[in-house]
Design a protein around this motif. Structure first.
Motif, mmCIF file in Angstrom:
data_model
loop_
_atom_site.group_PDB
_atom_site.id
_atom_site.type_symbol
_atom_site.label_atom_id
_atom_site.label_comp_id
_atom_site.label_asym_id
_atom_site.label_seq_id
_atom_site.Cartn_x
_atom_site.Cartn_y
_atom_site.Cartn_z
ATOM 1 N N ALA A 113 0.987 -0.878 -0.223
ATOM 2 C CA ALA A 113 0.656 0.240 0.071
ATOM 3 C C ALA A 113 0.919 1.328 -0.091
ATOM 4 C CB ALA A 113 -1.139 0.147 1.142
ATOM 5 N N SER A 114 1.869 1.301 0.324
ATOM 6 C CA SER A 114 2.614 1.880 0.918
ATOM 7 C C SER A 114 3.731 3.094 -0.263
ATOM 8 C CB SER A 114 3.502 2.116 2.398
ATOM 9 O OG SER A 114 5.030 1.172 1.767
ATOM 10 N N LEU A 115 3.348 1.800 -1.176
ATOM 11 C CA LEU A 115 4.318 1.907 -2.737
ATOM 12 C C LEU A 115 3.851 2.548 -3.756
ATOM 13 C CD1 LEU A 115 6.702 -1.573 -2.862
ATOM 14 C CD2 LEU A 115 6.826 1.243 -1.388
ATOM 15 N N PHE A 116 1.887 2.582 -3.824
ATOM 16 C CA PHE A 116 1.459 2.946 -4.696
ATOM 17 C C PHE A 116 1.575 4.788 -4.610
ATOM 18 C CE2 PHE A 116 -1.606 -0.866 -4.345
ATOM 19 C CZ PHE A 116 -1.729 -1.223 -5.537
ATOM 20 N N GLY A 117 2.144 4.933 -5.677
ATOM 21 C CA GLY A 117 2.706 6.734 -6.662
ATOM 22 C C GLY A 117 4.201 6.650 -5.863
ATOM 23 N N VAL A 118 4.968 5.627 -5.201
ATOM 24 C CA VAL A 118 5.936 6.050 -4.934
ATOM 25 C C VAL A 118 7.541 5.378 -6.331
ATOM 26 C CG1 VAL A 118 8.007 5.566 -3.246
ATOM 27 C CG2 VAL A 118 5.826 6.121 -2.743
ATOM 28 N N ARG A 119 6.327 3.670 -6.433
ATOM 29 C CA ARG A 119 6.995 3.173 -7.687
ATOM 30 C C ARG A 119 5.674 3.202 -8.901
ATOM 31 N NH1 ARG A 119 12.042 3.326 -7.000
ATOM 32 N NH2 ARG A 119 12.245 1.823 -8.702
ATOM 33 N N LEU A 120 6.920 3.377 -10.040
ATOM 34 C CA LEU A 120 6.298 3.083 -11.137
ATOM 35 C C LEU A 120 5.894 1.771 -11.007
ATOM 36 C CD1 LEU A 120 5.453 4.797 -13.398
ATOM 37 C CD2 LEU A 120 7.835 4.449 -14.536
ATOM 38 N N ASN A 121 4.628 1.266 -11.116
ATOM 39 C CA ASN A 121 3.878 0.070 -11.344
ATOM 40 C C ASN A 121 3.306 0.119 -13.052
ATOM 41 O OD1 ASN A 121 2.012 -2.002 -10.566
ATOM 42 N ND2 ASN A 121 0.132 -0.695 -9.752
ATOM 43 N N VAL A 122 4.146 -0.502 -13.595
ATOM 44 C CA VAL A 122 4.162 -0.491 -15.601
ATOM 45 C C VAL A 122 4.278 -1.893 -15.304
ATOM 46 C CG1 VAL A 122 3.916 1.904 -15.566
ATOM 47 C CG2 VAL A 122 5.956 0.959 -15.831
ATOM 48 N N GLY A 123 4.718 -2.877 -14.878
ATOM 49 C CA GLY A 123 4.985 -4.359 -15.203
ATOM 50 C C GLY A 123 4.009 -4.998 -16.238
ATOM 51 N N PRO A 124 3.819 -6.045 -16.614
ATOM 52 C CA PRO A 124 3.306 -6.893 -17.406
ATOM 53 C C PRO A 124 2.085 -6.828 -16.233
ATOM 54 C CG PRO A 124 4.945 -8.029 -16.773
ATOM 55 C CD PRO A 124 5.541 -6.597 -16.863
ATOM 56 N N ASN A 125 1.742 -8.089 -15.772
ATOM 57 C CA ASN A 125 0.605 -8.235 -15.171
ATOM 58 C C ASN A 125 0.076 -6.693 -14.677
ATOM 59 O OD1 ASN A 125 1.333 -10.936 -14.645
ATOM 60 N ND2 ASN A 125 2.664 -10.480 -13.113
ATOM 61 N N SER A 126 0.583 -5.702 -14.297
ATOM 62 C CA SER A 126 -0.625 -3.951 -13.635
ATOM 63 C C SER A 126 -0.698 -3.300 -14.678
ATOM 64 C CB SER A 126 0.501 -3.526 -13.402
ATOM 65 O OG SER A 126 1.189 -3.549 -12.065
ATOM 66 N N MET A 127 0.322 -4.077 -16.510
ATOM 67 C CA MET A 127 -0.484 -3.464 -17.529
ATOM 68 C C MET A 127 -1.985 -4.550 -17.839
ATOM 69 S SD MET A 127 0.603 -0.754 -17.655
ATOM 70 C CE MET A 127 0.861 0.292 -19.259
ATOM 71 N N ALA A 128 -1.253 -5.893 -17.580
ATOM 72 C CA ALA A 128 -2.544 -6.705 -17.825
ATOM 73 C C ALA A 128 -3.941 -6.390 -17.405
ATOM 74 C CB ALA A 128 -2.341 -7.856 -18.075
ATOM 75 N N LEU A 129 -3.887 -6.292 -15.781
ATOM 76 C CA LEU A 129 -4.793 -5.714 -15.010
ATOM 77 C C LEU A 129 -5.740 -4.363 -15.840
ATOM 78 C CD1 LEU A 129 -6.898 -5.756 -13.312
ATOM 79 C CD2 LEU A 129 -4.787 -4.866 -11.086
ATOM 80 N N ALA A 130 -4.334 -3.231 -15.704
ATOM 81 C CA ALA A 130 -5.864 -1.696 -16.187
ATOM 82 C C ALA A 130 -6.022 -2.634 -17.674
ATOM 83 C CB ALA A 130 -4.753 -1.213 -16.881
ATOM 84 N N GLU A 131 -5.424 -3.301 -18.850
ATOM 85 C CA GLU A 131 -5.846 -3.079 -20.078
ATOM 86 C C GLU A 131 -7.279 -4.472 -20.151
ATOM 87 O OE1 GLU A 131 -6.082 -3.980 -24.277
ATOM 88 O OE2 GLU A 131 -4.829 -2.287 -22.380
ATOM 89 N N SER A 132 -7.252 -5.282 -19.442
ATOM 90 C CA SER A 132 -8.499 -5.702 -19.112
ATOM 91 C C SER A 132 -9.686 -4.781 -18.679
ATOM 92 C CB SER A 132 -8.281 -7.061 -17.822
ATOM 93 O OG SER A 132 -9.987 -8.028 -17.442
ATOM 94 N N MET A 133 -9.181 -4.468 -17.045
ATOM 95 C CA MET A 133 -10.755 -3.134 -16.783
ATOM 96 C C MET A 133 -11.063 -2.997 -18.170
ATOM 97 S SD MET A 133 -12.650 -2.589 -14.280
ATOM 98 C CE MET A 133 -12.512 -3.027 -12.361
#
Length: 234
Positions: A113-133
């Motif tokens: 939770a403390s890393l959202f907005g701190v680390r860049l969340n653009v890995g393949p699983n994160s992008m697949a989740l956004a793409e799916s939604m």
């Protein structure tokens, strides 16, 4: 503080490497996740991870340069635990299921939770989740831009709910009390405030204070109202 874009393992060009490491990246990330889940971000270090991996410790530096790289990989591994809907699924129950699952996944790995907005969340699983939604919402009839905004609002709801609940879990752990005893303490304080803040405290009359249940109910209420609002846009 380093630029999160320049320092992300996902945005840097691959390093030149030779040889074959003793351990795979997946094995290293799995061990890092175990440390993070057990001890939080402060419990993860290259030294401790190396000790956990034993003879394969040199493999860490074949795959990653530093702790930030490990965190980027661990975040994306966690995002990969969120279940994606099958093609052709009705948008509202599918979106609700994804948001609920995202909250549950984040609570299983509360350090994230403390890393959202701190680390860049653009890995393949994160992008697949956004793409799916976003795909789900576009297929429901939302224009591309609004689908992206709607997906962001839904994921933000899950993240916000998870942060609040994770903070409660942290408070329980630090108090040295059981969750039930700490809840009773909170309830006693609320009772003292009833006269000064009757509308804030009034909901306690319906049932005994149950903070985990209240957090879940609050999350569900917000989720359903978000979905109601989105449905009205179609």
């Amino acid at each position: 503080m380093p630029d999160p874009f320049d320092s992300s393992v996902w945005t840097r060009p691959p390093r030149s490497r030779s040889g074959t490491p003793a351990l795979s990246r997946d094995q290293i990330v799995k061990a890092a996740l175990e440390l993070l889940d057990a001890e939080g971000i402060d419990g993860l270090s290259m030294r401790r991870l190396g000790a956990k991996l034993g003879s394969g410790a040199t493999s860490i530096y074949w795959h990653v340069a530093n702790k930030d790289d490990l965190l980027d990989l661990a975040i994306d591994a966690v995002m990969g635990e969120v279940r994606l809907p099958a093609a052709g699924t009705d948008w509202r129950p599918a979106a609700a299921a994804m948001v609920r699952d995202l909250r549950d996944v984040l609570l299983r790995h509360s350090w994230i939770a403390s890393l959202f907005g701190v680390r860049l969340n653009v890995g393949p699983n994160s992008m697949a989740l956004a793409e799916s939604m976003i795909t789900l919402l576009e297929q429901a009839g939302f224009a591309a831009e609004e689908a992206a905004y709607a997906a962001s609002a839904l994921s933000s709801h899950a993240i916000g709910a998870a942060i609040t609940t994770a903070a409660w879990h942290t408070a329980v752990a630090r108090s040295g009390m059981t969750e039930a005893d700490l809840t009773k303490s909170v309830a006693a304080f609320q009772e003292q405030q009833r006269e000064a803040y009757p509308h804030v405290s009034g909901w306690q009359e319906a049932a005994p204070l149950d903070l985990p249940a209240m957090q879940r109910a609050t999350f569900e209420y917000g989720l359903e109202r978000l979905l109601d609002g989105l449905a009205a846009r179609l």
